[in-house]
Design a protein around this motif. Structure first.
Motif, PDB file in Angstrom:
ATOM      1  N   CYS A 132     -10.562   1.676  -6.941  1.00 51.36           N
ATOM      2  CA  CYS A 132     -10.952   3.021  -7.369  1.00 51.36           C
ATOM      3  C   CYS A 132     -12.270   3.402  -6.706  1.00 51.36           C
ATOM      4  O   CYS A 132     -13.229   2.614  -6.684  1.00 51.36           O
ATOM      5  CB  CYS A 132     -11.088   3.056  -8.893  1.00 51.36           C
ATOM      6  N   SER A 133     -12.334   4.608  -6.179  1.00 46.93           N
ATOM      7  CA  SER A 133     -13.544   5.101  -5.519  1.00 46.93           C
ATOM      8  C   SER A 133     -14.649   5.437  -6.510  1.00 46.93           C
ATOM      9  O   SER A 133     -15.797   5.615  -6.111  1.00 46.93           O
ATOM     10  CB  SER A 133     -13.217   6.349  -4.703  1.00 46.93           C
ATOM     11  N   TYR A 134     -14.334   5.522  -7.788  1.00 45.24           N
ATOM     12  CA  TYR A 134     -15.305   5.966  -8.789  1.00 45.24           C
ATOM     13  C   TYR A 134     -15.838   4.823  -9.656  1.00 45.24           C
ATOM     14  O   TYR A 134     -17.019   4.783  -9.961  1.00 45.24           O
ATOM     15  CB  TYR A 134     -14.713   7.076  -9.646  1.00 45.24           C
ATOM     16  N   CYS A 135     -14.965   3.898 -10.055  1.00 42.74           N
ATOM     17  CA  CYS A 135     -15.432   2.792 -10.908  1.00 42.74           C
ATOM     18  C   CYS A 135     -15.388   1.439 -10.202  1.00 42.74           C
ATOM     19  O   CYS A 135     -15.918   0.458 -10.706  1.00 42.74           O
ATOM     20  CB  CYS A 135     -14.624   2.728 -12.205  1.00 42.74           C
ATOM     21  N   GLY A 136     -14.734   1.368  -9.046  1.00 38.39           N
ATOM     22  CA  GLY A 136     -14.694   0.145  -8.266  1.00 38.39           C
ATOM     23  C   GLY A 136     -13.644  -0.867  -8.696  1.00 38.39           C
ATOM     24  O   GLY A 136     -13.534  -1.936  -8.095  1.00 38.39           O
ATOM     25  N   ARG A 137     -12.865  -0.546  -9.731  1.00 39.70           N
ATOM     26  CA  ARG A 137     -11.843  -1.481 -10.210  1.00 39.70           C
ATOM     27  C   ARG A 137     -10.605  -1.459  -9.312  1.00 39.70           C
ATOM     28  O   ARG A 137     -10.266  -0.428  -8.736  1.00 39.70           O
ATOM     29  CB  ARG A 137     -11.425  -1.129 -11.631  1.00 39.70           C
ATOM     30  N   LEU A 138      -9.916  -2.587  -9.265  1.00 36.11           N
ATOM     31  CA  LEU A 138      -8.649  -2.685  -8.543  1.00 36.11           C
ATOM     32  C   LEU A 138      -7.533  -2.410  -9.549  1.00 36.11           C
ATOM     33  O   LEU A 138      -7.252  -3.241 -10.419  1.00 36.11           O
ATOM     34  CB  LEU A 138      -8.494  -4.076  -7.922  1.00 36.11           C
ATOM     35  N   ARG A 139      -6.944  -1.250  -9.453  1.00 39.33           N
ATOM     36  CA  ARG A 139      -5.902  -0.808 -10.388  1.00 39.33           C
ATOM     37  C   ARG A 139      -4.950   0.132  -9.660  1.00 39.33           C
ATOM     38  O   ARG A 139      -5.156   0.478  -8.513  1.00 39.33           O
ATOM     39  CB  ARG A 139      -6.523  -0.047 -11.557  1.00 39.33           C
ATOM     40  N   LYS A 140      -3.930   0.582 -10.395  1.00 39.41           N
ATOM     41  CA  LYS A 140      -3.044   1.621  -9.864  1.00 39.41           C
ATOM     42  C   LYS A 140      -3.873   2.896  -9.700  1.00 39.41           C
ATOM     43  O   LYS A 140      -4.642   3.268 -10.589  1.00 39.41           O
ATOM     44  CB  LYS A 140      -1.877   1.893 -10.824  1.00 39.41           C
ATOM     45  N   THR A 141      -3.712   3.557  -8.551  1.00 37.92           N
ATOM     46  CA  THR A 141      -4.511   4.748  -8.246  1.00 37.92           C
ATOM     47  C   THR A 141      -3.652   5.843  -7.618  1.00 37.92           C
ATOM     48  O   THR A 141      -2.589   5.576  -7.060  1.00 37.92           O
ATOM     49  CB  THR A 141      -5.645   4.421  -7.248  1.00 37.92           C
ATOM     50  N   PHE A 142      -4.155   7.044  -7.728  1.00 34.61           N
ATOM     51  CA  PHE A 142      -3.683   8.199  -6.957  1.00 34.61           C
ATOM     52  C   PHE A 142      -4.860   8.632  -6.100  1.00 34.61           C
ATOM     53  O   PHE A 142      -6.016   8.449  -6.489  1.00 34.61           O
ATOM     54  CB  PHE A 142      -3.315   9.362  -7.873  1.00 34.61           C
ATOM     55  N   SER A 143      -4.553   9.257  -4.980  1.00 30.35           N
ATOM     56  CA  SER A 143      -5.630   9.869  -4.194  1.00 30.35           C
ATOM     57  C   SER A 143      -6.085  11.138  -4.917  1.00 30.35           C
ATOM     58  O   SER A 143      -5.365  11.688  -5.758  1.00 30.35           O
ATOM     59  CB  SER A 143      -5.138  10.223  -2.791  1.00 30.35           C
ATOM     60  N   VAL A 144      -7.271  11.597  -4.586  1.00 30.04           N
ATOM     61  CA  VAL A 144      -7.769  12.851  -5.152  1.00 30.04           C
ATOM     62  C   VAL A 144      -6.799  13.982  -4.807  1.00 30.04           C
ATOM     63  O   VAL A 144      -6.528  14.857  -5.636  1.00 30.04           O
ATOM     64  CB  VAL A 144      -9.206  13.140  -4.677  1.00 30.04           C
ATOM     65  N   SER A 145      -6.221  13.965  -3.605  1.00 27.43           N
ATOM     66  CA  SER A 145      -5.239  14.989  -3.213  1.00 27.43           C
ATOM     67  C   SER A 145      -4.009  14.966  -4.124  1.00 27.43           C
ATOM     68  O   SER A 145      -3.524  16.019  -4.533  1.00 27.43           O
ATOM     69  CB  SER A 145      -4.787  14.787  -1.773  1.00 27.43           C
ATOM     70  N   GLU A 146      -3.511  13.765  -4.405  1.00 24.82           N
ATOM     71  CA  GLU A 146      -2.337  13.657  -5.283  1.00 24.82           C
ATOM     72  C   GLU A 146      -2.656  14.167  -6.688  1.00 24.82           C
ATOM     73  O   GLU A 146      -1.850  14.892  -7.285  1.00 24.82           O
ATOM     74  CB  GLU A 146      -1.865  12.200  -5.356  1.00 24.82           C
ATOM     75  N   LEU A 147      -3.822  13.815  -7.200  1.00 32.21           N
ATOM     76  CA  LEU A 147      -4.221  14.305  -8.525  1.00 32.21           C
ATOM     77  C   LEU A 147      -4.383  15.820  -8.523  1.00 32.21           C
ATOM     78  O   LEU A 147      -4.003  16.497  -9.477  1.00 32.21           O
ATOM     79  CB  LEU A 147      -5.518  13.644  -8.983  1.00 32.21           C
ATOM     80  N   ALA A 148      -4.953  16.361  -7.448  1.00 32.36           N
ATOM     81  CA  ALA A 148      -5.135  17.811  -7.351  1.00 32.36           C
ATOM     82  C   ALA A 148      -3.785  18.529  -7.429  1.00 32.36           C
ATOM     83  O   ALA A 148      -3.666  19.565  -8.088  1.00 32.36           O
ATOM     84  CB  ALA A 148      -5.864  18.172  -6.056  1.00 32.36           C
ATOM     85  N   GLU A 149      -2.771  17.989  -6.779  1.00 33.30           N
ATOM     86  CA  GLU A 149      -1.434  18.589  -6.840  1.00 33.30           C
ATOM     87  C   GLU A 149      -0.894  18.576  -8.266  1.00 33.30           C
ATOM     88  O   GLU A 149      -0.356  19.584  -8.740  1.00 33.30           O
ATOM     89  CB  GLU A 149      -0.470  17.845  -5.918  1.00 33.30           C
ATOM     90  N   GLU A 150      -1.029  17.449  -8.955  1.00 34.45           N
ATOM     91  CA  GLU A 150      -0.538  17.331 -10.330  1.00 34.45           C
ATOM     92  C   GLU A 150      -1.292  18.272 -11.262  1.00 34.45           C
ATOM     93  O   GLU A 150      -0.693  18.925 -12.124  1.00 34.45           O
ATOM     94  CB  GLU A 150      -0.653  15.889 -10.832  1.00 34.45           C
TER      95      GLU A 150
END
Length: 172
Positions: free
Chosen positions: A35-53
C-alpha cells in the motif's frame, strides 16, 4: 505535488478503506501489493481503479448541490435535505471511508477524467472541480407512491370490467 501519472499508480489497501462494499471489491479483485499510504502488503486497488468505482457510486448515490441550476427540478425537493453538502474531497473520503490524503489523490484522478479544453475555455464547471459540493441522495418513495395511487385508481375500473366479462385486452 506528484504528477498525475504517479498518483494514478499508487496502491490503496483494504486496511485503508472502511466502506464495506468497496473493501470487499478490493478483496475480491485487488492485487497483493504494498500500500502506498500505510506500507502494508495486502490486497490493493490502484488510485485509478478506486476513482472509477467511486465515480460510479457518486453517479448513483450523490448529487452535486453547489450549482444554481442543477437540472434536478422537483426531484431535489424530495430527495435532498437543505444543507450545502460536503466539499468534494470530504465527500469522497466519507463515501469510501478513506483518509483525506487518499481522497485528495482520488479527487485529482476523478477531476482530470472530466476536464476538457472546451469546458475550460468557456469557464464551465466539471463534476469534480475543486469547488464542487456533494450530498448523498436520500431514498425516496415518491415513485412507489405514485404507482400505488395509479393502481388504486385503476382497480375499480378493472373490477367493473371483469364483472361485465371483459378481459383487459378487450377493454384496452
Amino acid at each position: 505535488m506528484p504528477p498525475l501519472q504517479e498518483i494514478r499508480k499508487k496502491r490503496v489497501c483494504t486496511s485503508c478503506i472502511d466502506e464495506l462494499v468497496l473493501k470487499s471489491q478490493v478483496r475480491r479483485g485487488g492485487l497483493r501489493e504494498k500500500c502506498s499510504y500505510c506500507g502494508r502488503l495486502r490486497k490493493t486497488f490502484s488510485v485509478s481503479e478506486l476513482a472509477e468505482e467511486i465515480d460510479i457510486a457518486f453517479q448513483e448515490h450523490y448529487v452535486r448541490v453547489d450549482d444554481d441550476d442543477d437540472g434536478f427540478g422537483l426531484y431535489a425537493q424530495y430527495a435532498l435535505s437543505n444543507d450545502d453538502g460536503l466539499p468534494v474531497v470530504d465527500a469522497i473520503g466519507e463515501a469510501a471511508g478513506i483518509t483525506i490524503p487518499i481522497a485528495s489523490d482520488i479527487h485529482r484522478v476523478m477531476e482530470s477524467g472530466y476536464q476538457s479544453r472546451s469546458a475550460y475555455e468557456i469557464g464551465e464547471r466539471t463534476p469534480y472541480d475543486a469547488e464542487s459540493h456533494y450530498q448523498r441522495m436520500h431514498p425516496s418513495d415518491r415513485g412507489m407512491r405514485e404507482d400505488w395511487d395509479a393502481f388504486g385508481e385503476s382497480l375499480p375500473i378493472q373490477l367493473f370490467l371483469n364483472l361485465l366479462g371483459f378481459s383487459e385486452s378487450e377493454a384496452g
